[in-house]
Design an enzyme around this catalytic site. Structure first.
Site, short mmCIF file in Angstrom:
data_model
loop_
_atom_site.label_atom_id
_atom_site.label_comp_id
_atom_site.label_asym_id
_atom_site.label_seq_id
_atom_site.Cartn_x
_atom_site.Cartn_y
_atom_site.Cartn_z
N HIS A 99 31.33 19.33 47.68
CA HIS A 99 31.56 19.97 46.21
C HIS A 99 32.26 21.53 46.81
O HIS A 99 31.67 22.05 47.22
CB HIS A 99 30.45 19.94 45.23
CG HIS A 99 31.04 19.84 44.18
ND1 HIS A 99 31.08 21.56 43.78
CD2 HIS A 99 31.32 19.45 42.66
CE1 HIS A 99 31.49 21.43 42.47
NE2 HIS A 99 31.51 20.08 41.77
N GLU A 101 31.78 24.07 45.61
CA GLU A 101 30.57 25.27 45.25
C GLU A 101 29.92 25.46 46.83
O GLU A 101 29.28 26.06 47.13
CB GLU A 101 29.51 24.74 44.14
CG GLU A 101 30.40 24.80 42.96
CD GLU A 101 30.02 24.08 41.83
OE1 GLU A 101 28.88 23.69 41.06
OE2 GLU A 101 31.25 24.49 40.52
N GLU A 169 38.67 16.86 42.08
CA GLU A 169 38.16 17.82 41.94
C GLU A 169 39.39 19.73 41.68
O GLU A 169 38.45 20.06 42.72
CB GLU A 169 36.75 18.37 41.72
CG GLU A 169 35.56 17.47 41.84
CD GLU A 169 34.82 17.63 41.30
OE1 GLU A 169 34.40 17.68 40.25
OE2 GLU A 169 34.06 18.41 41.47
N GLY A 175 34.92 24.27 35.14
CA GLY A 175 34.01 24.45 34.32
C GLY A 175 35.01 25.89 33.67
O GLY A 175 34.20 26.52 33.11
P1 13P Z 1 32.74 20.53 35.24
O1 13P Z 1 32.94 19.46 34.33
O2 13P Z 1 31.24 21.58 34.59
O3 13P Z 1 34.22 21.27 34.40
O4 13P Z 1 32.26 20.48 36.36
C1 13P Z 1 32.94 19.50 37.38
C2 13P Z 1 32.09 19.18 38.68
O5 13P Z 1 32.10 20.23 39.30
C3 13P Z 1 31.50 18.08 38.89
O6 13P Z 1 31.06 17.98 40.02
#
Ligand code: 13P
Length: 256
Positions: A99, A101, A169, A175
């Site tokens: 991911h 993050e 993504e 977000g």
């Molecule tokens: P959001 O749906 O909050 O934009 O997050 C997406 C995400 O990172 C899912 O792994």
């Protein structure tokens, strides 16, 4: 959607959720169990602290439960980490890997992600491998190059459609409430599909490609209708059963 591919609607709770939130998982498990579950898979990935109790809540449901990361080794001196075996031991079926993050906060490289994917496969888990470009990369037209590089180095040889899911993504959509247009999503997902077919042949044709980044009930139908979009990876909107189930339900209009 992709012909002959069963969609997957997956929720990523990130670092959200305590025991108090288990009612949402219970409501999701109950809401998923209907005729649509014959055609569409659903998965929720709570924090590791809730994994075991969440799988216990879902034993009689079609809702699957997964984790958000794993270490590449089976066990050992790695304080704070969990292994793919531990996830399988809690009856988790999937693990999100790479991911953005984790790539940003923990400096995970494509090579590290690949070794985690191999560990997940060895433990019998399905790996959801995340890829995506930053806003700057998008603005300088590097999106496809970035995705190509991430795919070549994060997806191991031998990945199969039943143990590997790709999640596109775009970082600038996570977000933020922003999403690419369906046309942009179609272009990117067609590119990912072509790369998967080139590398994995028939397996690549049916490997699932999810879209993630600000998916909500209001935009899910337009995003999930796009060719080669085989489901969603949902962050914020997966925290509430009502939103998660509303997104899941858009498939009522899409599957036979
Ligand atoms: P959001 O749906 O909050 O934009 O997050 C997406 C995400 O990172 C899912 O792994």
């Amino acid at each position: 959607m992709t012909p002959d591919v069963r969609p997957l609607v997956a929720g990523n709770w990130k670092m959200n959720g305590t025991r108090q939130s288990l009612g949402e998982i219970k409501a999701m498990a109950e809401g998923i169990d209907g005729p649509l579950a014959e055609h569409v898979d659903a998965l929720i990935c709570p924090p590791a602290t809730l994994l075991y109790v969440a799988t216990a809540l879902c034993t009689d449901s079609q809702l699957m439960v997964g984790a958000q990361d794993c270490h590449h080794e089976v066990q050992g001196a790695h304080t704070g980490d969990i292994s793919a075996e531990m996830i399988a031991d809690c009856f988790g079926t999937h693990v999100i890997l790479g991911h953005s993050e984790r790539r940003t906060d923990h400096r995970e490289t494509d090579q590290m992600v690949q070794s985690k994917v191999e560990a997940a496969h060895a433990a019998g888990l399905t790996a959801i491998i995340c890829i995506g470009e930053t806003g700057d990369e998008r603005d300088s037209y590097e999106t496809l190059d970035v995705l190509m590089r991430q795919m070549s180095h994060s997806i191991p040889d031998g990945a199969m459609a039943d143990n590997t899911v790709i999640a596109y993504e775009p970082l600038w959509a996570i977000g933020t409430g922003l999403t690419p247009t369906p046309v942009d999503v179609a272009v990117v997902h067609a590119f990912i599909r072509a790369e998967l077919v080139q590398r994995f042949g028939a397996e690549g044709k049916v490997m699932r490609i999810l879209y993630g980044g600000s998916v909500k009930p209001s935009n899910a139908l337009s995003l999930m209708s796009v060719d080669n979009v085989d489901g969603a990876l949902i962050g914020g909107a997966s925290l509430k059963a009502s939103d998660f189930l509303a997104i899941y339900s858009v498939y009522e209009g899409l599957v036979a």
